[in-house]
Design a protein around this motif. Sequence first.
Motif, PDB file in Angstrom:
ATOM      1  N   THR A   1     -47.730  65.872  -0.730  1.00  0.00           N
ATOM      2  CA  THR A   1     -46.338  66.290  -0.643  1.00  0.00           C
ATOM      3  C   THR A   1     -45.637  65.527   0.466  1.00  0.00           C
ATOM      4  OG1 THR A   1     -46.961  68.110   0.852  1.00  0.00           O
ATOM      5  CG2 THR A   1     -46.771  68.635  -1.498  1.00  0.00           C
TER       6      THR A   1
ATOM      7  N   ARG B   1     -47.499  64.363   3.819  1.00  0.00           N
ATOM      8  CA  ARG B   1     -48.030  65.374   4.742  1.00  0.00           C
ATOM      9  C   ARG B   1     -49.427  65.027   5.259  1.00  0.00           C
ATOM     10  NH1 ARG B   1     -46.735  70.888   5.792  1.00  0.00           N
ATOM     11  NH2 ARG B   1     -48.452  71.850   6.934  1.00  0.00           N
TER      12      ARG B   1
ATOM     13  N   LYS C   1     -41.115  65.416  -4.907  1.00  0.00           N
ATOM     14  CA  LYS C   1     -41.506  66.280  -3.792  1.00  0.00           C
ATOM     15  C   LYS C   1     -43.024  66.274  -3.592  1.00  0.00           C
ATOM     16  CE  LYS C   1     -37.703  69.431  -4.939  1.00  0.00           C
ATOM     17  NZ  LYS C   1     -37.313  68.766  -6.198  1.00  0.00           N
ATOM     18  N   GLY C   2     -43.768  66.014  -4.671  1.00  0.00           N
ATOM     19  CA  GLY C   2     -45.217  66.003  -4.590  1.00  0.00           C
ATOM     20  C   GLY C   2     -45.793  65.286  -5.787  1.00  0.00           C
TER      21      GLY C   2
ATOM     22  N   ASN D   1     -54.773  70.502  -0.836  1.00  0.00           N
ATOM     23  CA  ASN D   1     -53.894  71.196  -1.773  1.00  0.00           C
ATOM     24  C   ASN D   1     -54.392  70.935  -3.193  1.00  0.00           C
ATOM     25  OD1 ASN D   1     -52.047  72.172   0.180  1.00  0.00           O
ATOM     26  ND2 ASN D   1     -51.087  70.163   0.276  1.00  0.00           N
TER      27      ASN D   1
ATOM     28  N   THR E   1     -43.045  71.075   4.945  1.00  0.00           N
ATOM     29  CA  THR E   1     -43.070  70.424   3.640  1.00  0.00           C
ATOM     30  C   THR E   1     -41.662  70.430   3.063  1.00  0.00           C
ATOM     31  OG1 THR E   1     -45.364  71.050   3.241  1.00  0.00           O
ATOM     32  CG2 THR E   1     -44.034  70.529   1.305  1.00  0.00           C
ATOM     33  N   LEU E   2     -41.247  69.318   2.481  1.00  0.00           N
ATOM     34  CA  LEU E   2     -39.890  69.191   1.957  1.00  0.00           C
ATOM     35  C   LEU E   2     -39.819  69.655   0.512  1.00  0.00           C
ATOM     36  CD1 LEU E   2     -38.875  65.741   3.466  1.00  0.00           C
ATOM     37  CD2 LEU E   2     -38.207  68.013   4.247  1.00  0.00           C
ATOM     38  N   ASN E   3     -38.870  70.513   0.227  1.00  0.00           N
ATOM     39  CA  ASN E   3     -38.689  71.031  -1.124  1.00  0.00           C
ATOM     40  C   ASN E   3     -37.207  71.289  -1.352  1.00  0.00           C
ATOM     41  OD1 ASN E   3     -39.200  72.024  -3.672  1.00  0.00           O
ATOM     42  ND2 ASN E   3     -39.686  74.090  -2.948  1.00  0.00           N
TER      43      ASN E   3
ATOM     44  N   SER F   1     -35.311  73.238   6.134  1.00  0.00           N
ATOM     45  CA  SER F   1     -35.363  73.969   4.865  1.00  0.00           C
ATOM     46  C   SER F   1     -33.974  73.989   4.240  1.00  0.00           C
ATOM     47  CB  SER F   1     -35.857  75.410   5.076  1.00  0.00           C
ATOM     48  OG  SER F   1     -34.965  76.133   5.908  1.00  0.00           O
TER      49      SER F   1
END
Length: 280
Positions: A130, A208, A234-235, A278, A225-227, A144
């Motif tokens: 991510t 990450r 994003k991942g 993850n 973590t960027l979302n 966020s």
Amino acid sequence: MRNDRRGFLIAAGALCAGALLPAYAAAQLEVQQAGTLRVAVYADYAPFSARGKGIDVALAQALAERLGLRAEIVEFPPDENMADDLRNMVWKGHYLGHRPADLMLHVPVDAQFAAQNDKVAIFGPYHLETMAIARNPERVPPVSGSAAVAFEAFTREKIGVELDTHASDFMLHVLNGRLRENVVHFRSIGEATAAMVKGEVSAVMAPRSQLEAALKEHRQFELNTLNMPEMRVKGWPLGMAVKADSKELASALSGALADLQRSGELDRIFATHGITHNVP
């Protein structure tokens, strides 16, 4: 040279095995040298592969052991993009003289990307990578929400990124380029995080896992973590690739990976290197 191992992210943003196989079964696998699993991993790419150590190196060795084979690790420099790497290290051979490997690790498992590279079979996701931001909490609040909210601090604080990466491309163009003047480029994530330790930048954006590895001795920094809706990538699951016609080898590797996951050994490999595993 693209630094996202390799060019996949920028394109996408714009995108019951038991113990070892019996000896007779291992001998039937489509490997180039009897008794050996030749595995290609990226060079100088900590914490995954660097100078014979890392998560991908340990995973390669564990997979080979499950198949009753010896692992031969080949560290290679990335080319312009991931498709070039697959050509060089899986189905054709490298212009520097490397013959193809039996297996390549750290390959994005993505249906569209796989369809564009039909000379290889891409499978076996073993980690979900991510994008994240490491930050000095005294200078940057938790990241966020939308980019306009999450990145407000970077209208005045500087953020470090590695050259020619998804992070660089995103930070230069998000919010119509409004943050461009505060984006500082470095040759590596290690250099970027070192600058944050010195106070030259207040945050670093990168995958990450690489941030966790670079900052394991500096617990004063925090990771988010960027979302956010503006970030299309994003991942991405990391997996492996073999030649398209190596079906038996792919099946055996899938079984070996499943065994590593069930036994907890895959989690232990990541934990040993200080990285959060993850599951894809």
